[in-house]
Design an enzyme around this catalytic site. Structure first.
Site, PDB file in Angstrom:
ATOM      1  N   ASP A 103      -3.630  23.079  -0.131  1.00 47.16           N
ATOM      2  CA  ASP A 103      -2.871  22.715   1.069  1.00 47.16           C
ATOM      3  C   ASP A 103      -1.354  22.801   0.838  1.00 47.16           C
ATOM      4  O   ASP A 103      -0.902  23.263  -0.223  1.00 47.16           O
ATOM      5  CB  ASP A 103      -3.297  21.314   1.517  1.00 47.16           C
ATOM      6  CG  ASP A 103      -3.454  21.198   3.023  1.00 47.16           C
ATOM      7  OD1 ASP A 103      -2.727  21.887   3.758  1.00 47.16           O
ATOM      8  OD2 ASP A 103      -4.315  20.403   3.469  1.00 47.16           O
ATOM      9  N   ASP A 142      -3.743  23.269  11.793  1.00 47.64           N
ATOM     10  CA  ASP A 142      -5.112  22.770  11.845  1.00 47.64           C
ATOM     11  C   ASP A 142      -5.708  22.926  13.240  1.00 47.64           C
ATOM     12  O   ASP A 142      -5.098  22.561  14.251  1.00 47.64           O
ATOM     13  CB  ASP A 142      -5.152  21.293  11.455  1.00 47.64           C
ATOM     14  CG  ASP A 142      -4.861  21.083   9.981  1.00 47.64           C
ATOM     15  OD1 ASP A 142      -4.819  22.078   9.230  1.00 47.64           O
ATOM     16  OD2 ASP A 142      -4.667  19.927   9.586  1.00 47.64           O
TER      17      ASP A 142
END
Length: 446
Positions: free
Chosen positions: A118, A178
């Site tokens: 991430d 996201d």
């Protein structure tokens, strides 16, 4: 292809959650269809020990992650793990920035097969492609140095245009922020409104399905076999989407060659969800060895939404066509062969225009709810439309060139389009027509 803990469990994941999901992936036949990665997302660690190595949370993993990995491998599956290229992960657990070699070595020693990496708390090391490249390349080098094959999934949300540099260091890269299980809703956190002059290629988060698709449409050529644009994990089965929206979501991810990571609660899967995720005709497009993403050929804004057409090559000379109706009204849609083979030559010059094509509807043979419910109740003993295991597993079947023209792998033949003709379909609101075209070789086939 596989399953990830985050969307359904977030920080509530633990050993039992992971192993129960893995068992269902096997017993319901998902493994035989190619869903073989089980990925532990954020919240698994308890920080670093005195020598600087990450250690797992002992309450969530009382025997350690290596023990979980052994159990996952014994089922014929692979295991993935999560970290961030920052000082902390997105849930504020310990990150890997500056500890790339130690963390990669630990994961390899545990038997890890996949890393989702991430972008949170990155110390400002972004803003130019070179800054992002250097930070993510450090982990790529560390993974390679272990000598263990570990699939490297970059998750930097499209910041600094990873499609321009990630192909040399990673197996996949996120193209946007996201995804949430909403079909199409404006959100200031995920900018994309070309009608208002907002650049849809900007990164963001809290992104709807159409937002993510409209961002990814700009760089399909950047991906190839072993290096893929990642549109984020699947929301099929998580609520929030109608059945038609879930079908469209799954179809677009398959046609655009995004990784397919399920995130639904596997122990509570329903028949509609199973029948979408196990559509072998669509999976055959996703896993086609040609590995070329479909390309958006045209896009028109209509009342209440838009319509789009995607087209792309498949192995053996086949072609996938997706007619997308994102508007709230049903529509009769069509695409000429000139549209479909636009990338193969200037208008009217593509050689494919001289041929006739059989048209297969990839959703016409969708598993019915009764069969799907039987699989959910019966597990390994249930009768399935196609037994992939007997055919040598999904990887072997999908690599056949061309695929056998069976209902399970090709959908249902719905017609033939003659040379320079037009493909037509009635498309539901927020729906798709997903078609596979196969060239007619002889006059007798007409």
């Amino acid at each position: 292809m596989g399953w990830n803990t985050w969307n359904s469990f977030a920080c509530s994941m633990n050993e039992s959650v992971i192993l129960e999901a893995a068992e269902r992936i096997v017993s319901l036949g998902f493994k035989d269809l190619g869903y073989d990665y089980v990925v532990l997302d954020d919240c698994w660690s308890a920080g670093r020990n005195a020598t600087g190595y990450l250690v797992p949370d002992a309450q969530k993993f009382p025997k350690g992650i290596a023990d979980v990995a052994d159990k996952i491998h014994s089922m014929g599956l692979k295991i993935g793990i999560y970290s961030s290229a920052g000082t902390m992960t997105c849930a504020r657990y310990t990150g890997s920035l500056g500890y790339e070699e130690k963390d990669a070595a630990a994961w390899a020693s545990w038997g890890i097969d996949y890393l989702k990496y991430d972008n949170c708390y990155n110390q400002g090391e972004e803003g130019t492609p070179k800054l992002s490249f250097d930070r993510y390349n450090a982990m790529g080098k560390a993974l390679n140095a272990t000598g263990r094959p570990i699939l490297y999934s970059m998750c930097n949300w499209g910041v600094d245009g990873p499609w321009n540099f990630a192909t040399t260091i990673a197996n996949s890269w996120r193209t946007s922020g996201d995804l949430i299980n909403v079909w199409d809703r404006p959100d200031v956190n995920c900018p994309c409104s070309e009608l208002d002059g907002i650049d849809c290629k900007l990164p963001g988060y809290h992104c709807s399905i159409m937002n993510v698709v409209d961002k990814a449409a700009y760089y399909p050529s950047k991906a190839y076999s072993g290096a893929w644009n990642d549109l984020d994990m699947l929301e099929v089965g998580n609520g929030g989407l109608t059945d038609d929206e879930a079908i469209s979501h799954f179809s677009l991810w398959a046609a655009l060659k995004s990784p397919l990571l399920m995130t639904n609660v596997m122990t509570q899967i329903d028949s509609a969800t199973l029948s979408i995720l196990q559509n072998t005709a669509v999976l055959a497009v996703s896993q086609d060895p040609e590995a070329s993403s479909a390309v958006r050929i045209w896009r028109y804004f209509v009342n209440g939404g838009e319509i789009q057409m995607y087209s792309g090559p498949l192995s053996g000379g086949d072609q996938v066509v997706v007619l997308l109706n994102s508007s709230p009204m049903p529509r009769d849609m069509n695409a000429t062969l000139t549209d479909i083979f636009w990338d193969d030559g200037a208008e009217g010059t593509a050689s494919q225009l001289q041929s006739a094509w059989e048209v297969y509807d990839l959703w016409a043979g969708r598993m019915n709810n009764g069969t799907a419910e039987g699989i959910i109740r019966g597990g390994n003993n249930a009768s399935r439309p196609i037994d992939m295991a007997k055919l040598g597993g999904a990887s072997k079947v999908y690599s056949q060139v061309p695929l056998p023209a069976t209902k399970a792998l090709m959908g249902k033949k719905v017609g033939t389009v003659k040379a320079r003709g037009t493909v037509k379909a009635h498309v539901k609101p927020h729906g798709v027509a997903m078609l596979r075209l196969r060239e007619v070789k002889t006059k007798d086939e007409l």
